[in-house]
Design a protein around this motif. Structure first.
Motif, PDB file in Angstrom:
ATOM      1  N   ARG A 119       0.311 -37.060  39.581  1.00  0.00           N
ATOM      2  CA  ARG A 119       0.045 -35.746  39.002  1.00  0.00           C
ATOM      3  C   ARG A 119      -0.145 -34.728  40.117  1.00  0.00           C
TER       4      ARG A 119
ATOM      5  N   GLU B 240       0.471 -43.295  37.940  1.00  0.00           N
ATOM      6  CA  GLU B 240       0.708 -41.964  37.391  1.00  0.00           C
ATOM      7  C   GLU B 240       0.519 -40.961  38.526  1.00  0.00           C
TER       8      GLU B 240
ATOM      9  N   SER C 123      -5.720 -33.509  34.425  1.00  0.00           N
ATOM     10  CA  SER C 123      -4.491 -33.488  33.623  1.00  0.00           C
ATOM     11  C   SER C 123      -4.148 -34.860  33.040  1.00  0.00           C
ATOM     12  N   ILE C 124      -4.891 -35.886  33.414  1.00  0.00           N
ATOM     13  CA  ILE C 124      -4.674 -37.221  32.834  1.00  0.00           C
ATOM     14  C   ILE C 124      -5.677 -37.383  31.697  1.00  0.00           C
ATOM     15  N   THR C 125      -5.347 -36.789  30.575  1.00  0.00           N
ATOM     16  CA  THR C 125      -6.222 -36.768  29.411  1.00  0.00           C
ATOM     17  C   THR C 125      -6.236 -38.131  28.712  1.00  0.00           C
TER      18      THR C 125
ATOM     19  N   LYS D 108      -0.704 -42.950  26.085  1.00  0.00           N
ATOM     20  CA  LYS D 108       0.753 -43.038  26.203  1.00  0.00           C
ATOM     21  C   LYS D 108       1.153 -43.954  27.354  1.00  0.00           C
TER      22      LYS D 108
ATOM     23  N   SER E 180      -5.252 -38.709  25.768  1.00  0.00           N
ATOM     24  CA  SER E 180      -3.954 -38.833  25.099  1.00  0.00           C
ATOM     25  C   SER E 180      -2.885 -39.330  26.072  1.00  0.00           C
ATOM     26  N   LYS E 181      -2.876 -38.778  27.280  1.00  0.00           N
ATOM     27  CA  LYS E 181      -1.910 -39.194  28.303  1.00  0.00           C
ATOM     28  C   LYS E 181      -2.151 -40.654  28.686  1.00  0.00           C
ATOM     29  N   GLN E 182      -3.426 -41.044  28.829  1.00  0.00           N
ATOM     30  CA  GLN E 182      -3.751 -42.428  29.157  1.00  0.00           C
ATOM     31  C   GLN E 182      -3.239 -43.368  28.076  1.00  0.00           C
TER      32      GLN E 182
END
Length: 75
Positions: A10, A8, A23-25, A31, A27-29
């Motif tokens: 960013r 990822e 920014s790698i929340t 996904k 929720s993002k993890q």
């Protein structure tokens, strides 16, 4: 050994909102993990894999690149 690496990337122009790593929340993890699971299901096998993060900073005071190996897990 052979390890499949999902990366990822960013970038943040400033650290006002916590920088690129923030920014790698969760929720993002989630996904990213779901996407990796789909990829693995489509391409067969169950190779060792990990999630890395490449963090880019464009802030004048801390411009640079940081590569975090095994940034988060699928557990």
């Amino acid at each position: 050994g052979r390890t499949l690496v999902f990366v990822e990337v960013r970038m943040r122009r400033s650290a006002n909102f916590g920088g690129a790593a923030a920014s790698i929340t969760a929720s993002k993890q989630a996904k990213l993990i779901k996407t990796a699971q789909h990829y693995l299901a489509q391409h067969g096998g169950d190779p060792a894999c990990r999630f890395d993060a490449v963090l880019l900073s464009a802030a004048e005071s801390s411009a640079g690149i940081e590569w975090i190996k095994d940034a988060f897990g699928a557990d």
